[in-house]
Scaffold this active site. Structure first.
Site, mmCIF file in Angstrom:
data_model
loop_
_atom_site.group_PDB
_atom_site.id
_atom_site.type_symbol
_atom_site.label_atom_id
_atom_site.label_comp_id
_atom_site.label_asym_id
_atom_site.label_seq_id
_atom_site.Cartn_x
_atom_site.Cartn_y
_atom_site.Cartn_z
ATOM 1 N N SER A 29 2.987 -0.414 -17.629
ATOM 2 C CA SER A 29 2.906 -0.730 -16.203
ATOM 3 C C SER A 29 1.434 -0.860 -15.789
ATOM 4 C CB SER A 29 3.603 0.357 -15.393
ATOM 5 O OG SER A 29 2.977 1.585 -15.618
ATOM 6 N N ASP B 297 3.261 -3.674 -3.579
ATOM 7 C CA ASP B 297 3.036 -5.068 -3.978
ATOM 8 C C ASP B 297 3.341 -6.044 -2.842
ATOM 9 O OD1 ASP B 297 1.917 -5.145 -6.572
ATOM 10 O OD2 ASP B 297 3.813 -4.445 -7.400
ATOM 11 N N ILE C 32 15.326 1.052 -19.564
ATOM 12 C CA ILE C 32 16.785 1.000 -19.394
ATOM 13 C C ILE C 32 17.142 0.560 -17.980
ATOM 14 C CG2 ILE C 32 18.892 2.416 -19.247
ATOM 15 C CD1 ILE C 32 17.815 4.086 -21.521
ATOM 16 N N PRO D 244 1.320 -5.776 -29.503
ATOM 17 C CA PRO D 244 2.205 -5.201 -28.465
ATOM 18 C C PRO D 244 2.903 -6.288 -27.641
ATOM 19 C CG PRO D 244 0.064 -4.091 -28.466
ATOM 20 C CD PRO D 244 -0.052 -5.263 -29.397
ATOM 21 N N THR D 245 2.193 -7.380 -27.362
ATOM 22 C CA THR D 245 2.799 -8.467 -26.590
ATOM 23 C C THR D 245 3.878 -9.167 -27.415
ATOM 24 O OG1 THR D 245 0.882 -8.747 -25.200
ATOM 25 C CG2 THR D 245 2.305 -10.670 -25.422
ATOM 26 N N LYS E 151 -2.185 -17.745 -31.823
ATOM 27 C CA LYS E 151 -1.376 -16.693 -32.423
ATOM 28 C C LYS E 151 -0.227 -16.291 -31.487
ATOM 29 C CE LYS E 151 -2.331 -12.386 -34.842
ATOM 30 N NZ LYS E 151 -3.403 -11.432 -35.103
ATOM 31 N N CYS F 299 -3.360 6.985 12.475
ATOM 32 C CA CYS F 299 -2.081 7.692 12.553
ATOM 33 C C CYS F 299 -2.284 9.206 12.581
ATOM 34 C CB CYS F 299 -1.150 7.227 11.434
ATOM 35 S SG CYS F 299 0.578 7.552 11.849
ATOM 36 N N GLN G 280 -3.870 11.708 15.527
ATOM 37 C CA GLN G 280 -3.244 12.940 16.035
ATOM 38 C C GLN G 280 -4.182 14.130 15.854
ATOM 39 O OE1 GLN G 280 0.448 13.066 13.836
ATOM 40 N NE2 GLN G 280 1.276 11.240 14.841
ATOM 41 N N ARG H 212 6.469 10.223 12.937
ATOM 42 C CA ARG H 212 7.505 10.998 13.622
ATOM 43 C C ARG H 212 6.948 11.756 14.816
ATOM 44 N NH1 ARG H 212 11.922 11.076 10.303
ATOM 45 N NH2 ARG H 212 11.287 11.000 8.133
ATOM 46 N N HIS I 296 -0.883 1.527 12.486
ATOM 47 C CA HIS I 296 -1.599 1.266 11.228
ATOM 48 C C HIS I 296 -2.073 -0.187 11.212
ATOM 49 C CE1 HIS I 296 -0.174 4.823 8.827
ATOM 50 N NE2 HIS I 296 0.738 4.838 9.781
ATOM 51 N N GLU J 191 -4.116 -1.587 9.383
ATOM 52 C CA GLU J 191 -4.423 -2.086 8.025
ATOM 53 C C GLU J 191 -3.314 -2.964 7.449
ATOM 54 O OE1 GLU J 191 -4.214 1.080 8.891
ATOM 55 O OE2 GLU J 191 -2.805 2.184 7.624
HETATM 56 N N1 GLN Z 1 2.514 12.933 9.941
HETATM 57 C C1 GLN Z 1 2.307 12.167 11.126
HETATM 58 C C2 GLN Z 1 3.613 11.749 11.777
HETATM 59 O O1 GLN Z 1 4.641 11.765 11.157
HETATM 60 C C3 GLN Z 1 1.441 10.946 10.859
HETATM 61 C C4 GLN Z 1 2.087 9.949 9.968
HETATM 62 C C5 GLN Z 1 1.100 8.975 9.347
HETATM 63 O O2 GLN Z 1 -0.105 9.237 9.291
HETATM 64 N N2 GLN Z 1 1.592 7.868 8.857
HETATM 65 O O3 GLN Z 1 3.621 11.404 12.923
#
Ligand code: GLN
Length: 544
Positions: free
Chosen positions: A15, A73, A151, A193-194, A226, A389, A393, A469, A514, A516
């Site tokens: 992997s 991915d 498997i 191996p390949t 090869k 996130c 907090q 959450r 988030h 990103e």
């Molecule tokens: N643990 C926090 C929550 O559940 C922040 C979650 C996070 O950073 N993705 O609200």
């Protein structure tokens, strides 16, 4: 009905050979010729989705617009192809079996013995076709997770074997990405191996059409000959994916060997545009890559988190910093700091040389005091700060403690805290199941006039992805505000705190969402770009 076209990507030897990047790169090559592509990842594990897995096992959980908790991915596919994928683009064994078993319980198979072949394999094929039809793409690239010979991967390989029969040779392509190790002592590249992994594929009934040989150095003609002889793959269909400085170079490396036109020919596709795609042209891609690899002005960003020893846990965060840095032509030097380690030294000691500090997303109490000290250090010392996130907090907890003088915490860390400035989202109270039950996916957020966040996005309403959450407790918002913590973004529905900022600081921003997950090579995420710009202008006088 017109035939569907599929490219199946399997992995050989071990992997982490870069199947995901190769899959994304093939998509990129087709896209730049004007082909509309879509990408899917099949994961052989029995979890229904990636949401319940520890990031130490499989890396980050990538969140889609529609709130899917998926394999990382999918993040590569979204970034390379500049498209949004649905949660359905990640097919796991768990999901396949769940669907089959639900159908069996409903009585849909009445009278039949439900078996791996045909029922489980049929469900895999149904999900693949459904993705292709609903995405309206011409070609679907399907990465088969795991390594040939596992498997648990067998039903997926059987499904792609059958799809070849059903959709036809001209509409399906088997690409095998396999490792060619180099012997340390002699520097020799080994193909054995390949050869074995190709034999294993054949045993299952899949003869690869293309081999992408993953090696340290580019492979020469002799090695190709090869490989070709032993695997029955024509030499012109063997491509070399060697080590490069940036993953974003891989499409260029494969293109230079003619992989794009080979695949197009083989699938009977014609280029409708010599340089199209979803707004991304190979030319601008090339300059993006040269910005990544060619800049020498460093910015050193200290990354504070619980999984700092395993950076794949924060993959999208890293990529957002790469995109942002390339945009203003600086070189990000990321220093990973275990938040728990800060608790044993001090933030001043651990972050001494930081040009900027990030407090990363996370769950659970371990290391939170370290994250809080890091935040305090960046706030007091006026060092650019970005919290995401959990990072937001905890920034609120830090402010409540240091500025409001409260004995405060999040109830996630201390359920009995006298001042729960961060608490469970109201709708989470009744949630029992852990899988897929957080506040997930894209929600509308309103930004406040005059704030950093409004300036960075340039709009009043933005949409960003979420995975949490807990939230800032509305009962404390008034007090926090009065004492100078600016709440600069709130959710359109429910007015939840979505971003906080501090004035009188070069750059202090933390977001509940988030950003990103939506950062793309040509359009870096605004908070990340703003953060890197503020560091670069303080350190190098670079203005973006
Ligand atoms: N643990 C926090 C929550 O559940 C922040 C979650 C996070 O950073 N993705 O609200």
């Amino acid at each position: 009905m017109e035939s569907l076209k599929f490219i199946f990507v399997t992995g050989g030897v071990m992997s982490s050979v870069g199947k995901g990047i190769v899959s994304a790169s093939i998509g990129k090559l087709l896209q730049s010729a004007g082909v509309n592509v879509y990408s899917v990842k099949m994961d052989p594990y029995v979890n229904v989705d990636a949401g319940t897995m520890n990031p130490f096992q499989h890396g980050e959980v990538f969140v889609t617009e529609d709130g899917g908790e998926t394999d990382l991915d999918l993040g590569h596919y979204e970034r390379f192809l500049n498209i949004n994928l649905s949660r359905e683009a990640n097919i796991t064994t768990g999901l396949v079996y769940k669907n089959v078993i639900e159908r069996e319980r409903r009585g849909d198979y009445l009278g039949q013995t439900v078996q791996i072949i045909p029922h489980v394999v049929d469900e895999i094929k149904r999900l693949l076709r459904k993705n292709l039809v609903s995405s309206k793409a011409e070609v679907q690239i399907v990465e088969v997770g795991g390594t040939v010979g596992d498997i648990e991967g067998l039903p997926f390989l059987e499904a792609i074997r059958q799809l070849r029969m059903e959709e036809g040779y001209g509409n399906t392509l088997f690409v095998h990405v396999s490792l060619l190790p180099t012997l340390e002592v002699t520097g020799e590249i080994k193909t054995k191996p390949t050869q074995h992994s190709v034999q294993e594929l054949r045993r299952i009934g899949v003869q690869p059409d293309v081999i992408v040989a993953r090696s340290r150095e580019p492979i020469g003609d002799q090695v190709k000959e090869k490989l070709s002889l032993f695997s029955s793959v024509p030499k012109e269909a063997i491509f070399s994916s060697y080590n490069v400085k940036s993953i974003y170079e891989v499409p260029l490396v494969l293109e230079a060997q003619g992989m794009g036109s080979y695949v197009m020919r083989r699938l009977g596709l014609s280029a409708t545009n010599s340089d199209a795609g979803a707004g991304d042209h190979m030319g601008s891609w090339r300059s993006f890559v040269s910005n990544i690899t060619g800049c020498d002005k460093e910015v050193s960003i200290y990354m504070v988190g619980k999984y700092a020893t395993f950076q794949d846990a924060y993959l999208s965060v890293v990529e957002a910093l790469v995109h942002s840095s390339a945009h203003i032509r600086v070189k990000p030097r990321l220093r990973w700091v275990e938040s728990e380690a800060i608790e044993h030294t001090s933030a001043a000691e651990a972050l001494r040389e930081a040009d900027g500090v990030m407090v990363l997303p996370g769950f659970g109490k371990r290391g939170t005091e370290g994250k809080i000290s890091a935040t305090e250090w960046a706030r007091v010392n006026r060092v650019p700060f970005l919290g995401i996130c959990f990072g937001m907090q905890l920034a609120v907890v830090e402010y409540a403690r240091s500025v409001l003088g409260l004995d405060a915490n999040s109830t996630e860390n201390d359920p009995g805290t006298p001042n729960p400035v961060v608490d469970l989202l109201p709708e989470q109270g009744s949630v029992v199941d852990k899988g897929g039950t957080m506040r997930l996916g894209s929600y509308e957020v309103e930004t406040v006039e005059g704030s950093i966040i409004r300036r960075l996005y340039g709009s009043t309403v933005i949409r960003e992805r979420h995975r949490h959450r807990y939230e800032v407790n509305p009962a404390y918002v008034g007090r926090l505000r009065e004492r100078g913590l600016n709440i600069t973004a709130v959710s359109r529905v429910g007015a939840r705190v979505e971003a906080v900022e501090i004035r009188d600081h070069p750059f202090f921003l933390a977001t509940q969402f988030h950003p990103e997950f939506k950062s793309r090579p040509m359009s870096p995420s605004p908070p990340y770009l703003g953060f890197v710009k503020s560091i670069a202008s303080a350190k190098h006088g670079v203005e973006g």
